[in-house]
Design an enzyme around this catalytic site. Structure first.
Site, PDB file in Angstrom:
ATOM      1  N   THR A  13       0.826  -1.206   0.000  1.00 42.02           N
ATOM      2  CA  THR A  13       0.000   0.000   0.000  1.00 42.02           C
ATOM      3  C   THR A  13       0.865   1.263   0.000  1.00 42.02           C
ATOM      4  O   THR A  13       0.728   2.126  -0.868  1.00 42.02           O
ATOM      5  CB  THR A  13      -0.900  -0.012   1.257  1.00 42.02           C
ATOM      6  N   GLU A 106       9.996   9.236   9.247  1.00 46.19           N
ATOM      7  CA  GLU A 106       8.871  10.170   9.433  1.00 46.19           C
ATOM      8  C   GLU A 106       7.526   9.440   9.397  1.00 46.19           C
ATOM      9  O   GLU A 106       6.610   9.748  10.158  1.00 46.19           O
ATOM     10  CB  GLU A 106       8.910  11.250   8.337  1.00 46.19           C
ATOM     11  N   VAL A 109       5.500   7.579  12.685  1.00 43.38           N
ATOM     12  CA  VAL A 109       4.713   8.211  13.757  1.00 43.38           C
ATOM     13  C   VAL A 109       3.694   9.153  13.138  1.00 43.38           C
ATOM     14  O   VAL A 109       4.033  10.228  12.653  1.00 43.38           O
ATOM     15  CB  VAL A 109       5.627   8.995  14.727  1.00 43.38           C
ATOM     16  N   LYS A 182       4.854   4.523  19.173  1.00 40.80           N
ATOM     17  CA  LYS A 182       4.958   5.866  18.594  1.00 40.80           C
ATOM     18  C   LYS A 182       5.239   6.894  19.697  1.00 40.80           C
ATOM     19  O   LYS A 182       6.024   7.830  19.503  1.00 40.80           O
ATOM     20  CB  LYS A 182       3.670   6.208  17.838  1.00 40.80           C
ATOM     21  N   GLY A 281      -2.692   4.950   5.677  1.00 39.62           N
ATOM     22  CA  GLY A 281      -3.236   4.999   4.318  1.00 39.62           C
ATOM     23  C   GLY A 281      -2.154   5.224   3.285  1.00 39.62           C
ATOM     24  O   GLY A 281      -1.057   5.707   3.600  1.00 39.62           O
TER      25      GLY A 281
END
Ligand code: HSE
Length: 411
Positions: A13, A106, A109, A182, A281
């Protein structure tokens, strides 16, 4: 300047999103930013899927080794997931002297929210006083649905899985582990030390009931799973924890709903900053990966790979994380007790004995011949250890039934 050749391993994805952004933006990066980047190789075990991406077939491969062993590739992006093969790929790439995105992280989190860049770059002139995060979309979606529909946890989770908002195995999300990882990364960045995830108190959302959601509403609060980081001036230890929190409805985080994430940072100079956005996403996460590609390309162009050092890799400076004997908070408690004289007085005495001030009491009437009634208490600020001692003493009494619910409160 020689071309900066990028090899991508793992085109699921997020990887597919990276290919799409690079296809759209590479001309801008090269011509406007003067960064001669190019996506030189893409590897994934699913070659047929790779062929659907907007990139020439000549650079596609079903073997990660084709990327790692290509001497022309300077930057490897690892987007395989998992711990075993991904780790092997990262270590092999580092051994070959390549920059690795995953070590630049990057996207780890808050997905598309630039939380790491904000902390490491934009807030560099601040002491960060506190961080409150809603950083797991699965949990936030479930809690939002429970709040809006008055539904219980289990059917809400099942529906979230059916709709694709929760993983088939959701344990890492709903038990708080993902938020904990995180939060530990953010705490490490803020305090330039190593935050050992195993020492962070982590509680997820699995014990939150429809009754708690209703009580929160009655009291003017919304339940959120928060990652909390705060240190009082002059104190050595840091309050780092993950737990469900009743957030006052006026609090800015109370309106962060659905799968959205938010990071609320407070700097001593800048004051509060709220990052809000998609924490997962395809395209949002790819957006964060591409920002790391550009960081690495700028490092290569400037000849300095340590422009923004990562102090927190040092195990020597380990953060001291507060235990419950040091954590201070307001609390919500839901006891199930017999409906008979003296019960409330007994409960109040246990709090009074430990110098805990009660802020409110709700005692619902017994119905349908059920003698057990919920007693809901909120407290003023209290030390968590004292609070838990009081609850243990109350649970030991014959009039108390079942396990008491304890939830932190943030006004
Ligand atoms: N599983 C995470 C979430 C996203 O639900 O937000 C990946 O970290």
């Amino acid at each position: 300047m020689a071309d900066i050749k990028i090899g991508l391993i793992g085109a699921g994805t997020v990887g597919s999103g990276v290919v799409k952004i690079m296809a759209k933006q590479t001309t801008f990066f090269r011509e406007q930013l003067g960064l001669p980047v190019s996506l030189a190789r893409v590897a994934d075990k699913d070659l047929e899927k790779l062929k659907t991406l907007p990139v020439g077939d000549a650079i596609l491969s079903n073997d990660a080794a084709d990327v790692i062993n290509d001497p022309e590739i300077n930057v490897v992006i690892e987007l395989i997931g998992g711990y075993t093969f991904a780790k092997e790929v990262v270590l092999n790439a580092l051994k070959k002297g390549k920059h690795v995105i995953t070590v630049h992280f990057e996207a780890a989190v808050g997905g598309g929210m630039p939380s790491i860049k904000t902390i490491r770059e934009a807030m560099i002139g601040n002491d960060v006083l506190s961080v409150y995060t809603i950083i797991n979309g699965t949990c936030n979606y479930i809690l939002t649905e429970m709040t809006e529909k008055g539904a219980a946890f289990d059917p809400t989770l099942k529906e979230a899985q059916r709709l694709g908002f929760a993983e088939a195995n959701p344990a890492l999300d709903i038990e708080g582990g993902d938020t904990g990882h995180k939060t530990a990364i953010i705490a490490s960045l803020i305090y330039d030390g190593y935050c050992d995830y195993d020492k962070v108190p982590v509680r997820g959302i699995t014990e939150i009931t429809a009754d708690d959601i209703i009580s929160a509403k009655d009291l003017g609060y919304t339940i959120k799973l928060l990652g909390v980081i705060k240190r009082k001036e002059g104190e050595e230890s840091v309050d780092v924890r993950v737990n469900p929190v009743m957030v006052h409805n006026d609090h800015i985080l109370a309106s962060v709903n659905g799968v959205f994430n938010a990071v609320l940072l407070e700097g001593d100079a800048v004051g509060p900053i709220l990052l809000y956005g998609a924490g997962a996403g395809e395209m949002p996460t790819a957006s964060a990966v591409v920002s790391d590609i550009i960081d690495v390309a700028r490092n290569i162009k400037s000849g300095d790979t340590n422009r923004i050092p990562m102090h927190f890799y040092s195990l020597e400076n380990e953060l001291k994380i507060k235990g419950i004997e040091e954590i201070e908070s307001r609390f919500y408690l839901r006891f199930l007790v017999d409906d008979k004289p003296g019960v409330l007085a007994d409960i109040a005495e246990e709090f009074g004995d430990r110098n805990i001030s009660i802020a409110s009491v709700m005692h619902k009437e017994a119905h349908d011949g059920n003698d057990h009634v919920p007693v809901i208490i909120t407290t003023d600020m209290a030390i968590e250890k004292d609070l838990r001692d009081a609850v243990a003493a109350i649970e030991a009494k014959a009039f108390t039934h079942g396990k008491t619910q304890i939830i932190h409160i943030e006004d």
